[in-house]
Design a protein around this motif. Structure first.
Motif, short mmCIF file in Angstrom:
data_model
loop_
_atom_site.label_atom_id
_atom_site.label_comp_id
_atom_site.label_asym_id
_atom_site.label_seq_id
_atom_site.Cartn_x
_atom_site.Cartn_y
_atom_site.Cartn_z
N ARG A 1 43.80 5.57 -22.60
CA ARG A 1 44.89 6.38 -22.57
C ARG A 1 46.14 5.64 -23.28
NH1 ARG A 1 45.08 6.73 -16.31
NH2 ARG A 1 46.09 4.70 -15.86
N VAL B 1 47.33 10.88 -29.59
CA VAL B 1 46.83 10.79 -28.10
C VAL B 1 48.01 10.74 -27.10
CG1 VAL B 1 45.48 9.20 -26.49
CG2 VAL B 1 44.75 9.27 -28.96
N ASP C 1 46.09 12.18 -21.63
CA ASP C 1 44.67 12.27 -22.36
C ASP C 1 43.88 11.22 -21.85
OD1 ASP C 1 45.02 14.33 -23.71
OD2 ASP C 1 45.84 13.16 -25.81
N VAL D 1 40.59 9.52 -23.19
CA VAL D 1 39.68 9.21 -24.59
C VAL D 1 38.66 8.21 -24.45
CG1 VAL D 1 41.34 10.24 -25.93
CG2 VAL D 1 41.40 7.83 -25.61
N LEU E 1 38.38 11.58 -29.53
CA LEU E 1 39.44 12.40 -28.89
C LEU E 1 38.74 13.57 -27.97
CD1 LEU E 1 41.89 12.95 -31.87
CD2 LEU E 1 42.51 11.63 -29.81
N SER F 1 43.14 4.05 -33.45
CA SER F 1 44.44 3.94 -32.85
C SER F 1 44.89 2.67 -32.67
CB SER F 1 44.47 4.76 -31.46
OG SER F 1 44.86 6.05 -31.84
#
Length: 641
Positions: free
Chosen positions: A260, A282, A286, A288, A312, A320
C-alpha cells in the motif's frame, strides 16, 4: 510444508480440446473451493498462485515437464501438483478419486510421486510493516551473515518453517559465533536440508532438539532488527562465521503479501523510471499485489531509488516508487479474522428487535444501542445490565460479535436540563459530558472481564444537522472532549474491547471535515481509537436514484480512511431509508453490490457493514424481515447466507 489455511490454487488445463478438459474438472472445482481454472500455461501469470495443479498432457509444457517449466518461468509458485492425465477421461478418473477422499492435491491417493514443493520461509516476526533492511552480502565479514528484517523490541519470533531445533544460545554458555542469543531450526527437504538461524533475540523459549511447527514461537526480539541466516550444505558460501550460507531472499514467501502507498496519489508508471508513462495511481487505502518474488519485493519497499512492479485493483500493472510503499498481508488490518463483516442492527426495546440467534444465519455482527435512560432520565445501570446481559450471552454463544453504542440514551435523554439538545450552552454540555463519562465508566466495570463486548461505540451521528430526527448533534469541541474522556475510562477499565467513534452521517465532505477537526483536538488520546465509523446512507456502487442519490460509496471510503490510515473503517449503519414498499429484489441487488464491491475493493479495510435494520418498523430502516418477522425474499436469504 504447504498449508491450505489460505488456499491459492490454479488448475492448468491444456489448450487443445479445452472444453472437454474443463468438463472433466467440473466435479473437482465444485467440490473444492477457490480453484482458478487456467487455459494453458501461457494464458496467465502463475506467479499469483502458491499451488499449481498442472495437467501433464502432451504438447502442453516445455519438454512435457511441468515442474521444470514452472520452476524456470514462475519462481513464486511453491507447490507443483503434477496430474498425469493424457486425456480428459483419465483426468476425470484421477480427480474423482481426489473428490471421494476429500484430498485436494491427491496426497493420500495412489497417483505415485506427483507433488513437488520448494523450500520456503514464512515471515518470522508479527510486527508490521514487512521489510528487509539489509540484504545478503557474502563479502561482509564484520556483521553476521544473512539478512536483517525490520521489527520491534519484544516481538515474538516464530518459526518460518517446521523442523527441529538443532542449535541455540541463550546467553548462559560460551559461544563463538557472536550472533547474540539465537535459535537454529533444521528442516529436511528432498535429499538435503536447510538450517535457519534466528539471531538477535532477547529471550529464547525454544528447547534444544525440540520439534517445532511452522509458526511456533521461538523467542522474542531484542531490538528493531532480526537477523535471518540460512545454511544449505553443499550449496552455500564458505569462509563466513557459519558454513554453507545462502541468500534467504529467494526463499521468502508470504501468503497474501500486499503493498500500500504511504502517501496519496502514488503514481504507477509503465517502466521503472520517473520518465515512464503514468498508467494509474495507488492510494493509502488500496491493497495492491506485488508481481515480483516476495523476498525481492520486501528488500525494495521503503528504499530510495528502488521500483516495484505491482498489479492495481483494476487489473492494470506497472511500477511504483518503492520508497513510497510499505508491505503487509491481506488480513493484517482485519481486527477480527474469519468474522463475516456483514451484520445487522438490533433493538432490545422493539418487539422484533431481538431475534433468536438461529435466524441470523452467517452474519458476523450485531449492533445495539445501550439504553439506560428509558426516555425518562433513568440512571439505573443495573436494570439495563439485566436487560442486555442475557441477550448478549445468547448472541455471543452463537458466535456473533457485538457492538454497543453509547449515546444520549445511555445518559441524558429525558433530563429536562438537557433539552432542547440543539440549544445547550457550553456549561450544560460540560455537565452532560461529566455525567455521561461517569455513567459509562460504571457500565464498563459491569461488563469488564466477561469477554462479551467486542466494540464500544461512542455516540451516534454526532455530526448530524440540528433537528435530525434520530440523532443528537454535538459541536466538534464538545464531541472531542466527550470522545477523549470516554475512551480514557473505557480503556482504563478493560483493554480488550475496541473503541470507535460514533457513526458520521455528514458524508465525505462535511462529515469528514467534522471528523478531522475532532481528531486534531484529541491529542494523545487518538491512540485509544480503533477506527472511525460512518453511516453512508444514500451511497452505493451505482450513483443516482433510488438508492445512491448522494454518490458512490468509494467517495466516503476515500474521505475517511486517510484520517486514521492504519485503522479500518467501520460502517455501523447503512441500508435503505423511508422506502418500505420497494421490491425486496431491488433492495437485494443494491445490498449485494454494496457488500461485494467493498469486500473486493478494500480487503481488510472495512471492519464491518451493519445493515439497518432487522425488521420493518424498526424506525425508518428497510428490514431484512417484514413487520411480522417473516423473510423478505431474496433479500433475507442473500444477507444471511
Amino acid at each position: 510444508m504447504t498449508s491450505d489455511a489460505s488456499i491459492s490454487h490454479a488448475f492448468v488445463l491444456p489448450d487443445q480440446d479445452f472444453y472437454a478438459w474443463l468438463d472433466a474438472l467440473s466435479a473437482y472445482s465444485a467440490h473444492f473451493p477457490r480453484v482458478a481454472v487456467v487455459r494453458s500455461p501461457a494464458a496467465y501469470d502463475l506467479n499469483r498462485y502458491r499451488n499449481v495443479s498442472a495437467v501433464a498432457a502432451p504438447l502442453t509444457w516445455f519438454q512435457d515437464d511441468p515442474v521444470q517449466h514452472i520452476r524456470r518461468i514462475y519462481p513464486m509458485v511453491v507447490r507443483v501438483d503434477v496430474v498425469r492425465a493424457r486425456t480428459p477421461q483419465q483426468l476425470r478418473q484421477i480427480l474423482g478419486a481426489r473428490v471421494a477422499a476429500d484430498d485436494r492435491f491427491g496426497q493420500s491417493t495412489s497417483e505415485g510421486p506427483h507433488i513437488y514443493d520448494r523450500f520456503v520461509l514464512d515471515w518470522p516476526v508479527a510486527s508490521r510493516p514487512l521489510q528487509v533492511t539489509r540484504r545478503f552480502d557474502p563479502r561482509e565479514t564484520q556483521r553476521a551473515p544473512g539478512i536483517e528484517l525490520l521489527t520491534s523490541p519484544g516481538v515474538p519470533v516464530i518459526a518460518s518453517a517446521s523442523g527441529r531445533v538443532t542449535g541455540l544460545w541463550n546467553g548462559r554458555q560460551e559461544d563463538g559465533l557472536r550472533l547474540g542469543r539465537y535459535v537454529q531450526v533444521t528442516t529436511p527437504h528432498l535429499s538435503g536440508s536447510y538450517t535457519v538461524t534466528y539471531a538477535g533475540l532477547r529471550q529464547v523459549t525454544a528447547r534444544l532438539n525440540q520439534s517445532v511447527d511452522l509458526g511456533a514461537v521461538l523467542g522474542t526480539t531484542d531490538s528493531d532488527r532480526l537477523t535471518l541466516i540460512v545454511q544449505q550444505p553443499g550449496a552455500g558460501t564458505s569462509g563466513l562465521r557459519l558454513p554453507d550460507v545462502i541468500d534467504p531472499l529467494s526463499l521468502i514467501y508470504v501468503q497474501d503479501l500486499r503493498l500500500r502507498a504511504t502517501d496519496v496519489n502514488l503514481r504507477v508508471r509503465s517502466i521503472p523510471r520517473l520518465e515512464g508513462r503514468i498508467v494509474g495511481r495507488v492510494q493509502p487505502w488500496d491493497s495492491v499485489e506485488p508481481l515480483e518474488p516476495h523476498g525481492r519485493t520486501l528488500a525494495k519497499v521503503g528504499q530510495n531509488e528502488q521500483w516495484v512492479q505491482l498489479r492495481l485493483p483494476d487489473g492494470k500493472s506497472g511500477y511504483s516508487a518503492a520508497w513510497f510503499l510499505e508491505a503487509f498481508t491481506r488480513d493484517d488490518t482485519v481486527l477480527f479474522p474469519g468474522v463475516n463483516p456483514v451484520g445487522v442492527n438490533l433493538d432490545a426495546r422493539h418487539a422484533l428487535g431481538t431475534p433468536d440467534p438461529s435466524r441470523l444465519g452467517k452474519l458476523g455482527w450485531i449492533r445495539m444501542a445501550y439504553n439506560v435512560a428509558n426516555f425518562r432520565g433513568s440512571e439505573d445501570i443495573d436494570a439495563a445490565l439485566n436487560r442486555y446481559l442475557p441477550l448478549v450471552e445468547r448472541y455471543r454463544r452463537a458466535g456473533y460479535r457485538l457492538i454497543f453504542t453509547l449515546t444520549h440514551q445511555t445518559y441524558g435523554e429525558g433530563k429536562d436540563h438537557f433539552w432542547p439538545w440543539h440549544g445547550l450552552p457550553d456549561d450544560r454540555w460540560q455537565q452532560l459530558i461529566n455525567g455521561f463519562v461517569a455513567t459509562v465508566e460504571r457500565i464498563a466495570r459491569q461488563w469488564a472481564g466477561r469477554g462479551l463486548v467486542d466494540v464500544w461505540q461512542v455516540w451516534n451521528e454526532q455530526d448530524a444537522n440540528n433537528g435530525a430526527p434520530a440523532s443528537v448533534p454535538v459541536p466538534t469541541h464538545h464531541y472531542a472532549a466527550l470522545l477523549r474522556q470516554t475512551s480514557q475510562v473505557l480503556r482504563a477499565v478493560d483493554s480488550q474491547p475496541r473503541i470507535i467513534t460514533g457513526g458520521h452521517i455528514g458524508g465525505p465532505l462535511r462529515g469528514a471535515e467534522y471528523a478531522r477537526e475532532v481528531l486534531s483536538q484529541l491529542g494523545s488520546a487518538v491512540a485509544y481509537l480503533d477506527g472511525i465509523a460512518v453511516h453512508p446512507y444514500g451511497r452505493g456502487t451505482t450513483p443516482g436514484p433510488p438508492y445512491a442519490p448522494f454518490g458512490h460509496i468509494d467517495e466516503s471510503v476515500r474521505a475517511y480512511v486517510p484520517l486514521l490510515p492504519d485503522k479500518p473503517l467501520w460502517i455501523t449503519e447503512w441500508g435503505v431509508l423511508d422506502r418500505p414498499d420497494d421490491p425486496p429484489q431491488e433492495i437485494a441487488n443494491y445490498a449485494t453490490s454494496f457488500i461485494t464491491h467493498l469486500r473486493g475493493r478494500y480487503p481488510g479495510r472495512i471492519a464491518c457493514m451493519i445493515w439497518y435494520a432487522w425488521a420493518q418498523g424498526m424506525h425508518n430502516g428497510y428490514g431484512l424481515v417484514d413487520s411480522q418477522g417473516r423473510p423478505r425474499s431474496p433479500l433475507t436469504e442473500r444477507m444471511l447466507g
